[in-house]
Design a protein around this motif. Structure first.
Motif, PDB file in Angstrom:
ATOM      1  N   THR A 321       0.827  -1.202   0.000  1.00  0.00           N
ATOM      2  CA  THR A 321       0.000   0.000   0.000  1.00  0.00           C
ATOM      3  C   THR A 321       0.866   1.258   0.000  1.00  0.00           C
ATOM      4  O   THR A 321       0.517   2.258  -0.632  1.00  0.00           O
ATOM      5  CB  THR A 321      -0.920   0.004   1.243  1.00  0.00           C
ATOM      6  N   GLN A 322       1.996   1.220   0.698  1.00  0.00           N
ATOM      7  CA  GLN A 322       2.925   2.352   0.649  1.00  0.00           C
ATOM      8  C   GLN A 322       3.404   2.586  -0.779  1.00  0.00           C
ATOM      9  O   GLN A 322       3.466   3.721  -1.248  1.00  0.00           O
ATOM     10  CB  GLN A 322       4.127   2.075   1.558  1.00  0.00           C
ATOM     11  N   ARG A 323       3.746   1.502  -1.469  1.00  0.00           N
ATOM     12  CA  ARG A 323       4.190   1.612  -2.851  1.00  0.00           C
ATOM     13  C   ARG A 323       3.095   2.248  -3.717  1.00  0.00           C
ATOM     14  O   ARG A 323       3.363   3.129  -4.531  1.00  0.00           O
ATOM     15  CB  ARG A 323       4.542   0.223  -3.389  1.00  0.00           C
ATOM     16  N   SER A 324       1.876   1.809  -3.515  1.00  0.00           N
ATOM     17  CA  SER A 324       0.756   2.333  -4.296  1.00  0.00           C
ATOM     18  C   SER A 324       0.574   3.823  -4.042  1.00  0.00           C
ATOM     19  O   SER A 324       0.331   4.599  -4.978  1.00  0.00           O
ATOM     20  CB  SER A 324      -0.528   1.579  -3.935  1.00  0.00           C
ATOM     21  N   TYR A 325       0.699   4.226  -2.775  1.00  0.00           N
ATOM     22  CA  TYR A 325       0.493   5.641  -2.458  1.00  0.00           C
ATOM     23  C   TYR A 325       1.616   6.495  -3.023  1.00  0.00           C
ATOM     24  O   TYR A 325       1.371   7.603  -3.529  1.00  0.00           O
ATOM     25  CB  TYR A 325       0.393   5.841  -0.948  1.00  0.00           C
ATOM     26  N   VAL A 326       2.854   6.008  -2.938  1.00  0.00           N
ATOM     27  CA  VAL A 326       3.975   6.778  -3.482  1.00  0.00           C
ATOM     28  C   VAL A 326       3.768   7.011  -4.976  1.00  0.00           C
ATOM     29  O   VAL A 326       3.946   8.132  -5.480  1.00  0.00           O
ATOM     30  CB  VAL A 326       5.306   6.055  -3.227  1.00  0.00           C
ATOM     31  N   MET A 327       3.381   5.976  -5.705  1.00  0.00           N
ATOM     32  CA  MET A 327       3.175   6.113  -7.138  1.00  0.00           C
ATOM     33  C   MET A 327       2.052   7.093  -7.434  1.00  0.00           C
ATOM     34  O   MET A 327       2.153   7.939  -8.329  1.00  0.00           O
ATOM     35  CB  MET A 327       2.870   4.749  -7.755  1.00  0.00           C
ATOM     36  N   THR A 328       0.953   6.999  -6.667  1.00  0.00           N
ATOM     37  CA  THR A 328      -0.170   7.909  -6.875  1.00  0.00           C
ATOM     38  C   THR A 328       0.204   9.330  -6.493  1.00  0.00           C
ATOM     39  O   THR A 328      -0.160  10.299  -7.182  1.00  0.00           O
ATOM     40  CB  THR A 328      -1.387   7.441  -6.049  1.00  0.00           C
ATOM     41  N   ALA A 329       0.956   9.477  -5.388  1.00  0.00           N
ATOM     42  CA  ALA A 329       1.340  10.815  -4.933  1.00  0.00           C
ATOM     43  C   ALA A 329       2.247  11.500  -5.940  1.00  0.00           C
ATOM     44  O   ALA A 329       2.144  12.715  -6.158  1.00  0.00           O
ATOM     45  CB  ALA A 329       2.033  10.719  -3.575  1.00  0.00           C
ATOM     46  N   VAL A 330       3.144  10.744  -6.564  1.00  0.00           N
ATOM     47  CA  VAL A 330       4.022  11.333  -7.576  1.00  0.00           C
ATOM     48  C   VAL A 330       3.200  11.920  -8.714  1.00  0.00           C
ATOM     49  O   VAL A 330       3.468  13.027  -9.212  1.00  0.00           O
ATOM     50  CB  VAL A 330       5.011  10.275  -8.102  1.00  0.00           C
ATOM     51  N   VAL A 331       2.175  11.197  -9.138  1.00  0.00           N
ATOM     52  CA  VAL A 331       1.307  11.678 -10.222  1.00  0.00           C
ATOM     53  C   VAL A 331       0.568  12.945  -9.792  1.00  0.00           C
ATOM     54  O   VAL A 331       0.493  13.930 -10.541  1.00  0.00           O
ATOM     55  CB  VAL A 331       0.308  10.581 -10.625  1.00  0.00           C
ATOM     56  N   LEU A 332       0.035  12.961  -8.570  1.00  0.00           N
ATOM     57  CA  LEU A 332      -0.742  14.114  -8.112  1.00  0.00           C
ATOM     58  C   LEU A 332       0.150  15.332  -7.873  1.00  0.00           C
ATOM     59  O   LEU A 332      -0.261  16.468  -8.152  1.00  0.00           O
ATOM     60  CB  LEU A 332      -1.493  13.744  -6.830  1.00  0.00           C
ATOM     61  N   VAL A 333       1.349  15.118  -7.375  1.00  0.00           N
ATOM     62  CA  VAL A 333       2.276  16.239  -7.204  1.00  0.00           C
ATOM     63  C   VAL A 333       2.650  16.822  -8.562  1.00  0.00           C
ATOM     64  O   VAL A 333       2.810  18.042  -8.711  1.00  0.00           O
ATOM     65  CB  VAL A 333       3.531  15.792  -6.429  1.00  0.00           C
ATOM     66  N   GLN A 364       9.885  -9.101  -3.984  1.00  0.00           N
ATOM     67  CA  GLN A 364       8.501  -9.529  -3.808  1.00  0.00           C
ATOM     68  C   GLN A 364       7.712  -9.385  -5.103  1.00  0.00           C
ATOM     69  O   GLN A 364       7.890  -8.440  -5.866  1.00  0.00           O
ATOM     70  CB  GLN A 364       7.849  -8.735  -2.683  1.00  0.00           C
ATOM     71  N   ALA A 365       6.808 -10.329  -5.324  1.00  0.00           N
ATOM     72  CA  ALA A 365       6.029 -10.353  -6.559  1.00  0.00           C
ATOM     73  C   ALA A 365       5.204  -9.079  -6.725  1.00  0.00           C
ATOM     74  O   ALA A 365       5.045  -8.590  -7.845  1.00  0.00           O
ATOM     75  CB  ALA A 365       5.116 -11.577  -6.568  1.00  0.00           C
ATOM     76  N   GLY A 366       4.676  -8.535  -5.626  1.00  0.00           N
ATOM     77  CA  GLY A 366       3.837  -7.348  -5.724  1.00  0.00           C
ATOM     78  C   GLY A 366       4.576  -6.172  -6.333  1.00  0.00           C
ATOM     79  O   GLY A 366       4.042  -5.495  -7.227  1.00  0.00           O
ATOM     80  N   PHE A 367       5.786  -5.918  -5.874  1.00  0.00           N
ATOM     81  CA  PHE A 367       6.590  -4.824  -6.423  1.00  0.00           C
ATOM     82  C   PHE A 367       6.888  -5.070  -7.892  1.00  0.00           C
ATOM     83  O   PHE A 367       6.724  -4.187  -8.742  1.00  0.00           O
ATOM     84  CB  PHE A 367       7.894  -4.698  -5.633  1.00  0.00           C
ATOM     85  N   GLY A 416      -1.187  -7.681 -18.720  1.00  0.00           N
ATOM     86  CA  GLY A 416      -1.125  -9.129 -18.543  1.00  0.00           C
ATOM     87  C   GLY A 416       0.116  -9.742 -19.164  1.00  0.00           C
ATOM     88  O   GLY A 416       0.738 -10.639 -18.595  1.00  0.00           O
ATOM     89  N   THR A 417       0.496  -9.244 -20.344  1.00  0.00           N
ATOM     90  CA  THR A 417       1.704  -9.747 -21.004  1.00  0.00           C
ATOM     91  C   THR A 417       2.948  -9.422 -20.186  1.00  0.00           C
ATOM     92  O   THR A 417       3.870 -10.234 -20.077  1.00  0.00           O
ATOM     93  CB  THR A 417       1.829  -9.142 -22.407  1.00  0.00           C
ATOM     94  N   ALA A 418       2.976  -8.226 -19.604  1.00  0.00           N
ATOM     95  CA  ALA A 418       4.142  -7.811 -18.819  1.00  0.00           C
ATOM     96  C   ALA A 418       4.265  -8.586 -17.514  1.00  0.00           C
ATOM     97  O   ALA A 418       5.380  -8.886 -17.062  1.00  0.00           O
ATOM     98  CB  ALA A 418       4.067  -6.316 -18.535  1.00  0.00           C
ATOM     99  N   THR A 419       3.134  -8.893 -16.898  1.00  0.00           N
ATOM    100  CA  THR A 419       3.175  -9.534 -15.578  1.00  0.00           C
ATOM    101  C   THR A 419       3.099 -11.051 -15.636  1.00  0.00           C
ATOM    102  O   THR A 419       3.402 -11.712 -14.640  1.00  0.00           O
ATOM    103  CB  THR A 419       2.027  -9.017 -14.702  1.00  0.00           C
ATOM    104  N   ALA A 420       2.711 -11.621 -16.780  1.00  0.00           N
ATOM    105  CA  ALA A 420       2.541 -13.078 -16.862  1.00  0.00           C
ATOM    106  C   ALA A 420       3.819 -13.843 -16.516  1.00  0.00           C
ATOM    107  O   ALA A 420       3.763 -14.810 -15.734  1.00  0.00           O
ATOM    108  CB  ALA A 420       2.039 -13.466 -18.256  1.00  0.00           C
ATOM    109  N   PRO A 421       4.989 -13.468 -17.053  1.00  0.00           N
ATOM    110  CA  PRO A 421       6.199 -14.225 -16.673  1.00  0.00           C
ATOM    111  C   PRO A 421       6.528 -14.117 -15.187  1.00  0.00           C
ATOM    112  O   PRO A 421       6.984 -15.087 -14.582  1.00  0.00           O
ATOM    113  CB  PRO A 421       7.300 -13.583 -17.531  1.00  0.00           C
ATOM    114  N   ILE A 422       6.282 -12.949 -14.613  1.00  0.00           N
ATOM    115  CA  ILE A 422       6.572 -12.760 -13.187  1.00  0.00           C
ATOM    116  C   ILE A 422       5.618 -13.609 -12.357  1.00  0.00           C
ATOM    117  O   ILE A 422       6.021 -14.277 -11.398  1.00  0.00           O
ATOM    118  CB  ILE A 422       6.452 -11.277 -12.806  1.00  0.00           C
ATOM    119  N   SER A 423       4.334 -13.594 -12.738  1.00  0.00           N
ATOM    120  CA  SER A 423       3.346 -14.409 -12.037  1.00  0.00           C
ATOM    121  C   SER A 423       3.682 -15.890 -12.167  1.00  0.00           C
ATOM    122  O   SER A 423       3.593 -16.649 -11.191  1.00  0.00           O
ATOM    123  CB  SER A 423       1.947 -14.122 -12.598  1.00  0.00           C
TER     124      SER A 423
END
Length: 708
Positions: A321-333, A364-367, A416-423
């Motif tokens: 969730t921290q990662r998600s907020y940082v990415m969103t905050a960068v866009v909003l800033v 970690q897979a999420g990152f 999906g194509t980008a994440t399929a190998p990681i998944s």
């Protein structure tokens, strides 16, 4: 000449040089986690000193020298960041399995694999264990009969629990939960033998507990308004509380690839921020005085930032969730600064911030999946803009009704194509119908569920939230029906065998090179990706695997891996089959092969090797005879090695080396233990004061090889 060529390359890559900063920093972190040993503090200090000298030197160099020096320093900085993080989070880990009376304060609530409530406790007391060797946190699955009323934030609980250290890999190179637990400061896991009770000392006054209490109160409120599985899903996406989600629903979501909708991720954070942004901006725009005088876009961005921060706190503030907020905050800033909001530079900055705060998230897979999907979407849609047919779908009025469907389909296809190998690497599965599921389910999430949820949160203080939350429940019900429908389709999931870590590294390196390098040379990134797939395909699975307690072993056959027993050691059995790319159940795998199963004894014949014998008895009187008749003798209750030339896997081997894997080549065995690497903080055997007693020193047989 070489200097001129390097200067020309640097000049050509100038616009994208900044994008390589997080990549090189991440490379250093990856090097740190792949080391077979832990860098000593003096080594980290020396590297930090070198970085300081390098930083001072940068100002005296020309542009080319500065770029090369910074490029060399960033991986070193990544190694230092990983080492420092490991030191900062260090906390005691119990050294062996034990039954003890425990006490602690509730700081987290989830559900176990057996669908029982599970608590995360801090301020831990383990009676009989020195406080200096007591873990910072422990996780306990509760016994049936525990009063649900005491499962609340800040409650101090006590009870008798069976605790063990965080588990190691189920096989060499397998998923190592110990590393995750180390960085979470989790020093023991287990289950309560009796219902836990509340004791004096409950505390809910600190900020963390206030947020936790608010989260659980909101979760209960949502599930009261929207009962059943829809409410449990809604609670999960708004509060991070997944304890109410049924295991069958979870399975449907995973198989259909829609589980990302229930785990708080970049999608949720961006949808929530987008909903707040739209509501504030267009809500103020209908007031002419405000529309003419105020910068509505920036005001909306500020409210979205505040709303996202509140969502971060309420939902638990975990790394994802921290990662998600940082990415969103960068866009909003970027919106506040009148800069392009969604660019590779903003994503690079977000990655740098996240990796600086939590270097371990790189593994970690999420990152990996989050950033891979985001980068692929930005680069992919940038490339689509140059295609005539895509421009026609976006501008021609004849496509206006199909445009949203095309956009969602393309988004799902690219991500999906980008994440399929990681998944596939992390979870050993490929979803056949993921595109269909996301095409049907994601629009409901963005158009119905999240907007209704935001409105519900706004109206909750006034008691008017029942209608928007009810509408949210309808949207969730539709998504769950889609998940059930797709997961029920034949062949929804295909198993993929495990590959070497180098394959994932090469895939990611090649993908990054394709996106970031400027010019035709970018297509050179295809080479490491092709090599990664080849290494993955050729990577051999063990012919024989023995569980860390010795009570389960599996043998590879023409039909797939055959297991020695049809129940027990479920986690090991499931992980072996998953790593084989095998979708069979443990019972189905146990029906394979030819096992002679008797009381406390199991035997099977392995072609090219000979008999494998498991003996569950304590008495070693038959040891010499068993060893003479077997190529591999598994006796988890024996310490002394019997005479004979068999490969003996006994109590001491399993205790010190963990699960065993055997590869067979022309009758020769190569053996490797899952705990072979003991050079990292999370892999070291902790000593919490018990005097271990090994009745005899055990040695492996002459056919084995120490390492692979």
């Amino acid at each position: 000449m070489a200097a001129d060529r390097i200067a020309a390359i640097i000049e050509a890559q100038g616009p994208n040089l900044a994008l390589w900063v997080p990549v090189l920093f991440a490379a250093g972190i990856a090097i740190y986690f792949s080391l077979p040993f832990e860098p000593a503090p003096w080594m980290l200090a020396a590297m930090a000193g070198g970085l300081m000298v390098g930083t001072a030197t940068c100002f005296r160099l020309g542009p080319m020298g500065r770029v090369l020096l910074i490029g060399a320093m960033l991986p070193v900085l990544g190694i230092v960041a990983g080492g420092l993080r490991s030191i900062i989070v260090a906390a005691p880990v119990i050294g062996y399995e034990r039954t003890a009376t425990v006490e602690g304060r509730v700081i987290g609530l989830t559900r176990s694999a057996s669908n029982l409530p599970r608590v995360l406790l801090d301020q831990v007391v383990i009676y009989g264990l020195d406080p200096s060797k007591t873990p910072a946190t422990i996780r306990v699955s509760l016994a049936e009969g525990t009063d649900p009323a005491i499962l609340a934030p800040g409650k101090r609980l006590t009870g008798v629990a069976r605790l063990s250290p965080p588990g190691g890999p189920g096989e060499p190179g397998g998923f190592d939960f110990r590393a995750i637990a180390w960085f979470d400061r989790l020093g023991a896991v287990g289950y309560a033998r009796t219902p836990m009770l509340e004791v004096e000392g409950s505390d809910a006054s600190i900020f963390h507990q206030m947020a936790f209490r608010a989260r659980m109160a909101l979760s209960a409120h949502i599930q009261a308004l929207v009962p059943g599985r829809n409410g449990a899903f809604g609670s999960a996406i708004l509060t991070g509380d997944r304890s109410g989600i049924d295991r069958e629903v979870e399975a449907d979501l995973r198989v259909s690839t829609l589980y990302h909708l229930v785990s708080i991720s970049g999608l949720h954070m961006s949808l929530l921020a987008a909903a707040i942004f739209a509501i504030v901006r267009y809500g103020l725009a209908i007031i002419p005085w405000c529309a003419l005088r105020w910068p509505l876009k920036k005001i909306a961005a500020v409210f979205a930032l505040i709303g996202g921060a509140a969502y971060l706190v309420i939902s638990g503030s975990d790394v994802a969730t921290q990662r998600s907020y940082v990415m969103t905050a960068v866009v909003l800033v970027a919106v506040l600064l009148d800069r392009p909001a969604i660019t590779l530079r903003s994503i690079a900055l977000a990655a740098l911030v996240v990796l600086s705060l939590a270097p371990e998230s790189l593994t970690q897979a999420g990152f990996q999946m989050s950033f891979a999907a985001t980068i692929a979407l930005i680069a992919g849609f940038e490339g689509l803009r140059g295609l005539t047919w895509w421009q026609a779908t976006q501008t021609d009025r004849r496509w206006r009704f199909a445009r949203p469907v095309i956009g969602i389909a393309m988004t799902s296809l690219v991500a999906g194509t980008a994440t399929a190998p990681i998944s596939a690497f992390h979870f050993n599965t490929l979803a056949q119908y993921g595109l269909l599921a996301n095409l049907l389910g994601v629009p409901a999430m963005g158009v119905v569920v999240m907007p209704a949820a935001v409105v519900g949160l706004i109206l909750a203080p006034f008691g008017l939230d029942w209608l928007p939350f009810t509408i949210m429940g309808w949207g969730i019900g539709y998504i769950l029906e889609v998940a059930a429908f797709v997961s029920g389709m034949g062949g929804a999931v295909v198993g993929v065998k495990s590959g070497p870590g180098i394959s994932l590294a090469l895939l990611m390196l090649g993908g990054v090179f394709l996106v970031l390098w400027r010019g035709r040379a970018r297509w050179a990134g295809v080479a490491p990706m092709a090599l990664a797939l080849l290494l993955w395909a050729l990577y051999p699975r063990p012919d024989v695997i023995v569980a860390d307690n010795g009570r389960l072993f599996g043998v590879m056959t023409a039909e797939g891996r055959a297991l020695s027993v049809d129940k027990g050691n479920n986690y090991a059995a499931e992980s072996w089959l998953e790593n084989d790319g095998d979708t069979a159940t443990q019972a189905e795998a146990a029906a394979r092969g030819a096992f002679d199963r008797r009381r406390a004894r199991i035997e099977t014949e392995v072609p090219g090797l000979g008999p494998i014998v498991y003996v569950g008895a304590t008495d070693q009187a038959s040891g010499a005879r068993e060893c003479a008749a077997a190529a591999v003798l598994i006796a988890p209750k024996w310490y002394a090695r019997p005479s004979g030339r068999c490969l003996f896997i006994g109590a001491a081997t399993l205790r010190h080396q963990g699960a065993q894997a055997i590869w067979i080549d022309r009758g020769h065995m190569t053996v490797e233990g899952a705990l072979a690497n003991t050079g990292r903080p999370w892999t070291r055997d902790p000593d919490d004061g018990r005097r271990r007693r090994d009745p005899g020193k055990e040695e492996v047989g002459p056919k084995s090889v120490a390492s692979r």
